[in-house]
Design an enzyme around this catalytic site. Structure first.
Site, PDB file in Angstrom:
ATOM      1  N   GLU A  79       0.829  -1.194   0.000  1.00  0.00           N
ATOM      2  CA  GLU A  79       0.000   0.000   0.000  1.00  0.00           C
ATOM      3  C   GLU A  79       0.870   1.253   0.000  1.00  0.00           C
ATOM      4  OE1 GLU A  79      -3.107  -0.649   0.028  1.00  0.00           O
ATOM      5  OE2 GLU A  79      -3.241  -2.633   0.933  1.00  0.00           O
TER       6      GLU A  79
ATOM      7  N   CYS B   8      -3.283   3.191   8.038  1.00  0.00           N
ATOM      8  CA  CYS B   8      -2.368   2.373   7.252  1.00  0.00           C
ATOM      9  C   CYS B   8      -2.848   0.933   7.246  1.00  0.00           C
ATOM     10  CB  CYS B   8      -0.976   2.456   7.874  1.00  0.00           C
ATOM     11  SG  CYS B   8       0.172   1.298   7.168  1.00  0.00           S
TER      12      CYS B   8
ATOM     13  N   CYS C 247       0.393  -1.295   9.195  1.00  0.00           N
ATOM     14  CA  CYS C 247       0.779  -1.133  10.600  1.00  0.00           C
ATOM     15  C   CYS C 247      -0.367  -0.541  11.383  1.00  0.00           C
ATOM     16  CB  CYS C 247       2.042  -0.307  10.737  1.00  0.00           C
ATOM     17  SG  CYS C 247       2.387   0.763   9.363  1.00  0.00           S
TER      18      CYS C 247
ATOM     19  N   HIS D 114      -0.469   2.336  15.345  1.00  0.00           N
ATOM     20  CA  HIS D 114      -1.193   3.595  15.517  1.00  0.00           C
ATOM     21  C   HIS D 114      -2.123   3.524  16.718  1.00  0.00           C
ATOM     22  CE1 HIS D 114       0.312   5.809  12.142  1.00  0.00           C
ATOM     23  NE2 HIS D 114       0.143   4.772  11.351  1.00  0.00           N
TER      24      HIS D 114
ATOM     25  N   ARG E 210       8.973   0.497  11.657  1.00  0.00           N
ATOM     26  CA  ARG E 210       9.602   1.436  10.721  1.00  0.00           C
ATOM     27  C   ARG E 210      10.224   2.625  11.417  1.00  0.00           C
ATOM     28  NH1 ARG E 210       5.649  -1.167   8.767  1.00  0.00           N
ATOM     29  NH2 ARG E 210       5.938  -2.256   6.807  1.00  0.00           N
TER      30      ARG E 210
ATOM     31  N   SER F 102       7.517   6.976   8.331  1.00  0.00           N
ATOM     32  CA  SER F 102       7.796   7.274   6.929  1.00  0.00           C
ATOM     33  C   SER F 102       7.787   8.770   6.654  1.00  0.00           C
ATOM     34  CB  SER F 102       6.831   6.532   5.995  1.00  0.00           C
ATOM     35  OG  SER F 102       7.060   5.141   6.098  1.00  0.00           O
TER      36      SER F 102
ATOM     37  N   CYS G  64       6.440   2.819   3.852  1.00  0.00           N
ATOM     38  CA  CYS G  64       5.050   2.447   4.087  1.00  0.00           C
ATOM     39  C   CYS G  64       4.231   3.693   3.899  1.00  0.00           C
ATOM     40  CB  CYS G  64       4.902   1.927   5.498  1.00  0.00           C
ATOM     41  SG  CYS G  64       3.217   1.561   5.913  1.00  0.00           S
TER      42      CYS G  64
ATOM     43  N   CYS H  86       0.866   5.183   5.026  1.00  0.00           N
ATOM     44  CA  CYS H  86       0.872   5.658   6.378  1.00  0.00           C
ATOM     45  C   CYS H  86       1.335   7.100   6.436  1.00  0.00           C
ATOM     46  CB  CYS H  86       1.808   4.697   7.067  1.00  0.00           C
ATOM     47  SG  CYS H  86       2.232   4.918   8.679  1.00  0.00           S
TER      48      CYS H  86
END
Lengths: 566, 164
Positions: free
Chosen positions: A14, A61, A64, A68, A478, A501, A545, A548
């Site tokens: 994604e 996202c 992940c 969150h 990440r 990210s 990612c 996100c």
């Protein structure tokens, strides 16, 4: 004359990230990282009950979700000064560690191994020699000739069918592919095994989170899964021992397969320790809290300046001033109204798209900075900070990994090699091994605490008048994730998520300094601008990612394109 | 009778993008389903969905699809169309789903049959909940799913006990 290439999108999963590179003499001389979708979570959350935030932010996202929810409950707890019962901390820690193990296995094998491993070359390997090589590297019980032969036959069938399926995106036969056929077959075989083992790690998340994707048990003040050793309707002895059996099963795969494979691939691509360092300010946060207030952690975190481990400054609690005061975001080069640099609590989100301008605004991603500097986040930052803090398990796995690489490469490779594209992969595998050990530690802590008769899992949620501000951080797979919340009379007044990210994929900042992706690409070799595999290697090493950092849909409805050379 | 997964995909923070999730939730709310049917809100997940796909008799996916037709238009796509190359615009979560199906295939654990019900979105802006025009079509979407469940041999056991 420099040639410019655009890669859009660059993630296999994604998220839409566009990378533009100027190439001269077979090298990248300039790079731009651009998030092509806008994230609107801040606007969605305004005016809602804070308890809704963990549910909504999980939908930012697709990959992940858990992280969150966790950062969100921690932000609310910080704002409302809630303590979290020990059982809840340990259960969360188990979820965190299992998710990290799952995510890192998936990243190396499924999302980035094909940048280094040539599946078609694996067809030429001798399974017997592959088994000999594998046995010399590791005691993994599935490294035997029959397994390698079976996988080779399966790959052959896939290639012969012309439907490459999951392997369709690979750069087969590219001149930058350097592994001998036997190593390619070894890695391909472990790729298939990784699909099995990543599932096991995720099972721990689904048991403790009640489901996955979108765990349901993380709530402000603790967790919503009751703990009772005797009850069939709660987290009981049977479930706990089932989790233990999964942990035991997973450990061997991480230590005997994943860590070893990364070292083997790294040794064959030793030249990649020279590329991709980029921004060497490293930020990570402490993780796996062992007390109710968030002041004692199993894993240290902090900040390193200019790649110098001696500059390490620790971040020590959920109230840490150094972290809270250090984070700001700039929008000078991002598609938002204005040109400010602000603290997350004071930000406003007003989108204003103006097209791709090399020297102006060119991304939906904001540019975060830590004390006015860009910072790299992720497993490398995490491992370097833990190493600098003297964390013994990290040092053990770093030494083990570098020892194996040195032996295979026939030359002494030290920790400085970690500041690189391949170093990010090594750090991720090292971090995975550290978290694997932590699964055992956290499991034991939970079982011991329950045995003492403590069954508390949640502190009641208070509704307070007036304004309160909070932040919550999490060292996600990440990198550093932080959520920032302003609550006014139990309504969300402002909400910002500064995600990993965003730190890594950000555009140039208010001083026009490039972000970590951009800086890491400069100097990368590019053998064939039509097939810029080397650029993908460096960007994938960060584990991008972008769903996100920004959102899932392109507001202009543009169709996905793969690579175009301009 | 083997198991069937009814999988709703989509991002519920982006209005009609989340239609697949809203639709399967609505099926679950309206109907009592046989025990072989598992309803999964897949969000925008990728490989996390592998356990819900492996070794099923049927995988029934519901998702927003760009058909270039009027909002609310529904169409069925077969598994082979999802796996084949060159269909990048078939579904907005195509990459994730395609990878999951390909991974299951590689492990010899593919579902025996895969069908995707695509629904043409109207709005894809930030916001929770469907656009009024898709909201109005939701009962038909539910009907379409339930009819297909029946045709595959998994008819609902009856209407759910009313909560409204």
């Amino acid at each position: 004359m420099a040639k410019r290439i655009t890669i859009d999108p660059i993630t296999r999963i994604e998220g839409h990230l566009r990378i533009d590179c100027e190439i001269d003499n077979g090298k990248v001389i300039n790079a731009w990282s651009s998030g092509q979708m806008w994230r609107g979570i801040e606007i969605i959350l305004q005016g809602r009950d804070p308890r809704d935030a963990p549910t909504y932010t999980q939908r930012i996202c697709g990959v992940c979700t858990t992280v969150h929810a966790l950062a969100s409950v921690r932000a609310i707890e910080n704002a409302l000064k809630l303590e979290v019962p020990l059982n809840a901390q340990y259960i969360r820690n188990l979820i965190i560690a299992a998710h990290a193990v799952h995510d890192h296995i998936v990243h190396f094998y499924i999302l980035s191994a094909l940048d280094w491993v040539d599946i078609t070359s694996a067809l030429k390997a001798d399974p017997r020699k592959t088994a000999q090589l594998a046995e010399s590297l590791s005691s993994w019980h599935r490294n035997h000739v029959q397994e390698f032969k079976a996988v080779q036959d399966k790959l052959k069938a896939v290639v012969d069918s012309g439907q490459l399926g999951i392997f369709a995106n690979g750069y087969w036969g590219h001149p930058a592919m350097k592994l001998p056929p036997e190593v390619n077959l070894l890695a391909a075989t472990h790729y298939l095994q990784a699909l099995e083992y990543q599932r096991k790690a995720n099972m721990i998340v689904s048991i403790l989170g009640s489901k996955t994707p979108h765990v349901a048990t993380l709530v402000p003040g603790g967790v919503s899964c009751a703990v009772n050793p005797e009850s069939p309707a709660a987290l009981n002895t049977e479930r706990l021992f089932y989790i233990k059996s999964i942990i035991d099963d997973l450990g061997d795969f991480v230590r005997q397969v994943y860590l070893v494979d990364v070292c083997a691939v790294g040794a064959f691509y030793a030249d990649w320790t020279k590329y991709g360092a980029g921004v060497t300010n490293y930020l990570s946060v402490p993780e796996l809290p062992m007390d109710t207030k968030g002041t004692v952690f199993r894993l240290p975190g902090g900040y390193i300046k200019n790649g110098d481990l001696k500059t390490f400054t620790p971040i020590t609690s959920y109230q840490d001033d150094f972290f809270r005061e250090g984070v700001k975001e700039s929008i000078k080069h991002s598609w938002y109204e204005g040109e400010w640099t602000k603290h997350p609590w004071d930000e406003t989100t007003q989108p204003k798209y103006t097209g791709f301008q090399d020297k102006g605004k060119y991304s939906w991603v904001k540019s975060p900075c830590f004390y006015d500097q860009p910072a790299q986040v992720g497993p490398l930052a995490n491992v370097l900070c833990m190493y600098a803090a003297g964390h013994a398990p990290t040092r053990k796995y770093v030494e083990q990994a570098l020892g194996l690489v040195s032996k295979l490469a026939g030359t002494q490779v030290g920790p400085e090699a970690l500041h690189s594209t391949i170093g990010r992969h090594a750090a991720r595998a090292i971090r995975c091994a550290v978290f694997m050990d932590e699964l055992q530690v956290q499991w034991q802590a939970l079982v011991d605490n329950i045995a003492k008769g403590d069954l508390a899992v949640c502190t009641p949620y208070p509704i307070r008048p007036g304004e309160s501000r909070g932040f919550g951080f999490h060292e996600a797979p990440r990198g550093v994730l932080s959520h920032w919340i302003v609550i006014d009379s139990n309504r969300i007044k402002n909400y910002q998520a500064v995600v990993p990210s965003t730190w890594n994929a950000c555009p140039r900042n208010h001083h026009d300094a490039p972000g970590p992706y951009e800086a890491s690409l400069v100097g990368n070799p590019v053998a064939d601008p039509e097939r810029p595999l080397e650029v993908l290697r460096t960007v994938h090493s960060f584990d991008p990612c972008l769903a996100c950092a920004i959102h899932l849909h392109d507001p202009r409805g543009r169709v996905l394109t793969q690579v175009r050379a301009l | 009778m083997g198991r069937l997964t009814l999988l709703g995909l989509g991002n519920i923070l982006l209005t009609d993008e989340g239609v697949g999730v809203w639709a399967v939730r609505e099926v679950q709310r309206r109907w009592r389903l046989p025990p072989e049917v598992e309803v999964v809100d897949g969000g925008t997940a990728g490989l996390d969905l592998l356990p819900y796909v492996e070794e099923r008799d049927w995988l029934l996916v519901v998702d927003a699809v760009e058909f270039q037709r009027e909002p609310g238009f529904m169409g069925w796509l077969a598994g082979e169309e999802l796996l084949a190359g060159g269909t990048a615009q078939a579904s907005l979560h195509h990459l994730g789903l395609r990878e999951v199906l390909a991974a299951a295939q590689l492990l010899d654990r593919s579902p025996q049959g895969v069908l995707l019900l695509g629904i043409q979105p109207h709005l894809l802006t930030t916001g929770v909940g469907l656009s009024p025009c898709l909201e109005a079509r939701l009962p038909e979407v539910v009907q379409e799913i339930v009819a297909r469940l029946g045709a595959l041999g998994y008819p609902p056991l009856g209407p759910a006990e009313s909560e409204d």
